[in-house]
Design an enzyme around this catalytic site. Sequence first.
Site, PDB file in Angstrom:
ATOM      1  N   GLY A 151       0.840  -1.192   0.000  1.00 39.98           N
ATOM      2  CA  GLY A 151       0.000   0.000   0.000  1.00 39.98           C
ATOM      3  C   GLY A 151       0.871   1.236   0.000  1.00 39.98           C
ATOM      4  CD  GLN A 178       3.059   5.828   3.091  1.00 47.93           C
ATOM      5  OE1 GLN A 178       2.120   5.326   2.470  1.00 47.93           O
ATOM      6  NE2 GLN A 178       3.949   5.099   3.721  1.00 47.93           N
ATOM      7  CB  CYS A 180       4.434   2.127   8.092  1.00 47.37           C
ATOM      8  SG  CYS A 180       4.087   3.685   7.243  1.00 47.37           S
ATOM      9  CG  LEU A 181       6.525   1.031   2.321  1.00 44.53           C
ATOM     10  CD1 LEU A 181       6.031   1.298   0.910  1.00 44.53           C
ATOM     11  CD2 LEU A 181       7.613  -0.046   2.329  1.00 44.53           C
ATOM     12  CG  HIS A 218      -1.321   1.303   7.325  1.00 44.30           C
ATOM     13  ND1 HIS A 218      -0.473   0.873   8.329  1.00 44.30           N
ATOM     14  CD2 HIS A 218      -0.537   2.060   6.502  1.00 44.30           C
ATOM     15  CE1 HIS A 218       0.734   1.363   8.123  1.00 44.30           C
ATOM     16  NE2 HIS A 218       0.723   2.083   7.013  1.00 44.30           N
ATOM     17  CD  GLU A 219      -1.338   2.458   2.708  1.00 43.40           C
ATOM     18  OE1 GLU A 219      -0.869   3.606   2.654  1.00 43.40           O
ATOM     19  OE2 GLU A 219      -0.667   1.467   3.052  1.00 43.40           O
ATOM     20  CG  HIS A 255      -0.176   6.885   5.576  1.00 39.99           C
ATOM     21  ND1 HIS A 255       0.899   7.324   6.304  1.00 39.99           N
ATOM     22  CD2 HIS A 255       0.041   5.559   5.340  1.00 39.99           C
ATOM     23  CE1 HIS A 255       1.742   6.307   6.508  1.00 39.99           C
ATOM     24  NE2 HIS A 255       1.243   5.225   5.937  1.00 39.99           N
TER      25      HIS A 255
END
Length: 173
Positions: A46, A51, A94-95, A136-137, A140
Amino acid sequence: MALLPILTAPDPRLKQKAVTVEKVDDSIRRLMDDMLETMYDAPGIGLAAPQIGVSKRVIVVDIGKDESDRQPIRMANPEIVWVSDDDRSYEEGCLSVPEHYAAVARPARIKVRFLDHQNEIREIDADGLLATVLQHEMDHLDGILFIDHLSSLKRNMILRKLLKAKKEAVAVR
Ligand code: K1U
Ligand code: ZN
């Protein structure tokens, strides 16, 4: 298409609320495709526009098993219109929070309304990993990281380590 650098915490751009997309036009479609390429390269399952430093309500997700099973999902202005009463706990990564993982409990099933890459309004029902990653996305887009769901003790410990890693990376450049 382009590979874009992914911001890592702590970074004020990851804490901002992203702006609603007026219309999914060619520039948003290009952004979605660049985000997918960046996500596959990372690799991740994702990615949200903040991000990569773009404050727009755009996310991409692909929980396909491997390269031969790609199932990209592109969403603008996603909103949760229904959640189940029961929760599911999943070990999240998470990236933007590299090398840290923690269990987060979220609604097990959700219904999401969004604009697709052709600017059409769509709804999907999600459960399992897809429900977790979508939530989660979408977090963000409101400046929320998965570590914000942890105790302040755990969150601050992770943030301190990330800040130390960033300072060390600058020192060796
Ligand atoms: O938002 C992100 O930074 C992407 C994140 C999505 C996510 C993963 C797990 C639970 C919730 C949300 C990631 O993709 S982290 C990397 C990851 O999970 C993964 C990478 C390669 C293969 C399989 C998973
Ligand atoms: Zn993330």
